[in-house]
Enzyme design. Sequence first.
Site, PDB file in Angstrom:
ATOM      1  N   HIS A 130       0.846  -1.194   0.000  1.00 13.92           N
ATOM      2  CA  HIS A 130       0.000   0.000   0.000  1.00 13.92           C
ATOM      3  C   HIS A 130       0.877   1.239   0.000  1.00 13.92           C
ATOM      4  O   HIS A 130       2.047   1.206   0.379  1.00 13.92           O
ATOM      5  CB  HIS A 130      -0.966   0.014   1.194  1.00 13.92           C
ATOM      6  CG  HIS A 130      -0.345   0.512   2.459  1.00 13.92           C
ATOM      7  ND1 HIS A 130      -0.339   1.850   2.789  1.00 13.92           N
ATOM      8  CD2 HIS A 130       0.300  -0.112   3.455  1.00 13.92           C
ATOM      9  CE1 HIS A 130       0.296   2.007   3.958  1.00 13.92           C
ATOM     10  NE2 HIS A 130       0.682   0.824   4.376  1.00 13.92           N
ATOM     11  N   CYS A 131       0.268   2.338  -0.469  1.00 16.63           N
ATOM     12  CA  CYS A 131       0.941   3.632  -0.448  1.00 16.63           C
ATOM     13  C   CYS A 131      -0.044   4.637   0.146  1.00 16.63           C
ATOM     14  O   CYS A 131      -0.805   4.284   1.039  1.00 16.63           O
ATOM     15  CB  CYS A 131       1.405   4.020  -1.851  1.00 16.63           C
ATOM     16  SG  CYS A 131       0.067   4.107  -3.061  1.00 16.63           S
ATOM     17  N   GLN A 132      -0.052   5.844  -0.349  1.00 19.69           N
ATOM     18  CA  GLN A 132      -0.968   6.848   0.171  1.00 19.69           C
ATOM     19  C   GLN A 132      -2.364   6.708  -0.452  1.00 19.69           C
ATOM     20  O   GLN A 132      -3.351   6.713   0.256  1.00 19.69           O
ATOM     21  CB  GLN A 132      -0.416   8.258  -0.099  1.00 19.69           C
ATOM     22  CG  GLN A 132      -1.160   9.371   0.620  1.00 19.69           C
ATOM     23  CD  GLN A 132      -0.994   9.346   2.130  1.00 19.69           C
ATOM     24  OE1 GLN A 132      -0.038   8.791   2.668  1.00 19.69           O
ATOM     25  NE2 GLN A 132      -1.941   9.941   2.835  1.00 19.69           N
ATOM     26  N   GLY A 170      -2.868   4.525  -3.673  1.00 23.02           N
ATOM     27  CA  GLY A 170      -3.044   3.376  -4.546  1.00 23.02           C
ATOM     28  C   GLY A 170      -2.109   3.235  -5.726  1.00 23.02           C
ATOM     29  O   GLY A 170      -1.877   2.128  -6.192  1.00 23.02           O
ATOM     30  N   TYR A 177      -3.083   4.553   2.659  1.00 24.96           N
ATOM     31  CA  TYR A 177      -3.090   5.129   4.010  1.00 24.96           C
ATOM     32  C   TYR A 177      -4.145   6.220   4.132  1.00 24.96           C
ATOM     33  O   TYR A 177      -4.711   6.426   5.199  1.00 24.96           O
ATOM     34  CB  TYR A 177      -1.705   5.654   4.385  1.00 24.96           C
ATOM     35  CG  TYR A 177      -1.686   6.119   5.814  1.00 24.96           C
ATOM     36  CD1 TYR A 177      -1.738   5.192   6.860  1.00 24.96           C
ATOM     37  CD2 TYR A 177      -1.681   7.470   6.142  1.00 24.96           C
ATOM     38  CE1 TYR A 177      -1.779   5.599   8.179  1.00 24.96           C
ATOM     39  CE2 TYR A 177      -1.709   7.887   7.459  1.00 24.96           C
ATOM     40  CZ  TYR A 177      -1.763   6.952   8.472  1.00 24.96           C
ATOM     41  OH  TYR A 177      -1.808   7.362   9.775  1.00 24.96           O
TER      42      TYR A 177
END
Length: 119
Positions: A81-83, A85, A110
């Site tokens: 995961h990132c911020q 997608g 996130y």
Amino acid sequence: MASSGNAEISYEDLKALLGKSENLLLVDVRTKEEVDKGHIPGSLHIHVDSVEAAFALEPEEFKAKYGVTKPPLDTPELVFHCQMGMRGGKATSKAQELGYVNARNYKGGYKEWSAKEGN
């Protein structure tokens, strides 16, 4: 949980895995600065640009560098995961190219997690 060929996972599914799975490896691919501002509990930070090199390491090297056991290629519970997608999707694709057939992206990232968790 069997892979349905869908390389994405929802907030609800991730929350359930975090609650019950000892085998889940949740990888946060954001920058260190982003991670320092908040992260999903239990996630391992490996920057998106390092994912390919990290998952190409020998198991002993991976463990020495990241402090966790390198998952086998057929692990059912490898989530990136990132911020929001995009980078998580890129990391998921890299892992799949390396043979991690069940790698998935938490597309909400996130941003969604912190909104739903009230952080």
